[in-house]
Scaffold this motif. Structure first.
Motif, PDB file in Angstrom:
ATOM      1  N   SER A  34       1.033   2.102  -9.550  1.00 28.27           N
ATOM      2  CA  SER A  34       0.301   2.310  -8.302  1.00 28.27           C
ATOM      3  C   SER A  34      -0.882   1.355  -8.197  1.00 28.27           C
ATOM      4  N   GLU A  51       1.180   4.286  -2.840  1.00 31.39           N
ATOM      5  CA  GLU A  51       1.111   5.721  -2.537  1.00 31.39           C
ATOM      6  C   GLU A  51       2.306   6.474  -3.092  1.00 31.39           C
ATOM      7  N   CYS A  52       3.467   5.804  -3.125  1.00 27.83           N
ATOM      8  CA  CYS A  52       4.673   6.442  -3.672  1.00 27.83           C
ATOM      9  C   CYS A  52       4.655   6.479  -5.200  1.00 27.83           C
ATOM     10  N   LYS A  68       0.672   5.836 -12.428  1.00 25.79           N
ATOM     11  CA  LYS A  68      -0.603   5.380 -11.885  1.00 25.79           C
ATOM     12  C   LYS A  68      -0.826   3.894 -12.145  1.00 25.79           C
ATOM     13  N   GLN A  88       0.833  -1.203   0.000  1.00 23.54           N
ATOM     14  CA  GLN A  88       0.000   0.000   0.000  1.00 23.54           C
ATOM     15  C   GLN A  88       0.871   1.258   0.000  1.00 23.54           C
ATOM     16  N   ARG A  89       1.942   1.229   0.777  1.00 25.09           N
ATOM     17  CA  ARG A  89       2.868   2.363   0.781  1.00 25.09           C
ATOM     18  C   ARG A  89       3.541   2.516  -0.584  1.00 25.09           C
ATOM     19  N   TYR A  95      -1.586  -1.549  -5.453  1.00 24.24           N
ATOM     20  CA  TYR A  95      -2.822  -1.616  -4.655  1.00 24.24           C
ATOM     21  C   TYR A  95      -3.446  -3.014  -4.747  1.00 24.24           C
ATOM     22  N   ILE A 126       2.089   6.820  -7.098  1.00 16.98           N
ATOM     23  CA  ILE A 126       0.933   7.520  -7.651  1.00 16.98           C
ATOM     24  C   ILE A 126       1.313   8.734  -8.505  1.00 16.98           C
ATOM     25  N   LYS A 127       2.411   9.435  -8.144  1.00 20.30           N
ATOM     26  CA  LYS A 127       2.785  10.635  -8.894  1.00 20.30           C
ATOM     27  C   LYS A 127       3.534  10.308 -10.185  1.00 20.30           C
ATOM     28  N   ALA A 162      -9.244   1.519  -4.813  1.00 23.96           N
ATOM     29  CA  ALA A 162      -8.291   2.477  -5.374  1.00 23.96           C
ATOM     30  C   ALA A 162      -7.805   2.004  -6.744  1.00 23.96           C
ATOM     31  N   CYS A 191      -8.026  -0.890  -0.740  1.00 21.67           N
ATOM     32  CA  CYS A 191      -6.976  -0.952  -1.764  1.00 21.67           C
ATOM     33  C   CYS A 191      -7.539  -1.348  -3.121  1.00 21.67           C
TER      34      CYS A 191
END
Length: 291
Positions: A78, A68-69, A75, A64-65, A82, A71-72, A103, A100
């Motif tokens: 990401s 989140e990293c 995607k 999950q972390r 998830y 995502i920028k 998302a 998750c």
């Protein structure tokens, strides 16, 4: 060094890189995005090691972390992270698994990748169903069915609709179940591969009519189904329905039970049909007590 210890090392390094990337200096001198990608890679390594150690919650949290990293910068990566997180959380922390997976689904729908989104939406429905949240399960199955239909995957769409019908009957929403069984049956009549299942849908629909204490509706539906599929009239399913409708018309519990027993001796009734038939029988015994 064991897998857990190695995972902890990767986790600590990942958190430091993630913190550095989001700090004021990281933003001022650039490189924040690449540091987040590096952090995501470290989180992923930690997640895989936790998986090997069967530490599912820790693995899910690490993935999950990573998501989140990513995502920028990506995607897609990401969303994949998830999904990995959800698969790990499913083994214990279902609430986090749902979060998750939602998302990831959001990413795939935003990208117009509805076939993949449908698969995960169906998985989400199955999670809700397993947890006993049947209303949410129905909503997710409906969304999955809509996505599949939009992608011309009619078989997968029908499978989801049939799950909604099954659950609707469990919740005694018999009219909704009837609507679906009749719709799926009508859509299967002209398909040689699907025709075999039509008698099952007809059987289930009329059982729902009877469980809903609508004997007249059930009788009319039975005649309509015979007209829709000529071979249905000679099926064991049709004979069973004729017998139990006759028993209901006479309010004869013994004849009702005998008809079911005869059918069950050749074709064993599943748990769903047994439960619905029990509901029908209860309407008969209720009428008996009134008389």
């Amino acid at each position: 060094m064991g897998d857990e210890a190695k995972a902890k090392e990767f986790l600590d390094k990942a958190e430091k890189k993630a913190k550095s990337a989001s700090s004021g200096l990281g933003k001022l001198f650039g490189g924040g995005s690449s540091k987040l990608e590096d952090a995501a890679d470290e989180f992923t390594k930690a997640g895989n090691l936790y998986k090997m150690a069967k530490k599912w919650d820790q693995a899910g949290a690490a993935f999950q972390r990573a998501a989140e990293c990513y995502i920028k910068s990506s995607k897609h990566d990401s969303a994949q992270a998830y999904i990995s997180a959800s698969q790990c959380f499913k083994k214990g922390n279902v609430s986090s698994a749902v979060t998750c997976l939602k998302a990831a689904i959001e990413y795939y729908t935003d990208e117009g990748r509805f076939a993949i989104a449908a698969n995960h939406q169906k998985e989400l429905a199955e999670m809700y169903e397993a947890e006993g949240d049947l209303d949410q399960a129905c909503q997710c199955y409906q969304t999955a069915a809509d996505f599949y239909e939009g992608e011309s995957s009619s078989v997968s769409s029908q499978q989801c609709l049939l799950k909604i019908a099954q659950i609707s009957a469990q919740l005694e929403r018999f009219e909704r179940a009837i609507e679906i069984y009749e719709k799926v049956a009508a859509g299967s009549l002209d398909n040689n591969l699907k025709q075999f299942g039509v008698k099952e849908y007809f059987l289930r629909a009329i059982l729902c009519y009877l469980a809903n204490d609508d004997l007249v509706g059930g009788e009319r539906a039975l005649q309509r189904y015979k007209d829709m599929q000529a071979s249905f009239s000679s099926s064991r399913e049709c004979r069973l329905l004729e017998d139990i409708i006759a028993a209901c018309r006479k309010n004869n519990v013994e004849e009702f039970t005998d008809a079911i027993g005869e059918f069950n001796s050749v074709t064993q009734l599943d748990a769903w049909k047994t439960a619905v038939l029990l509901k029908v029988k209860q309407t008969l015994t209720k009428e008996e007590s009134v008389q």
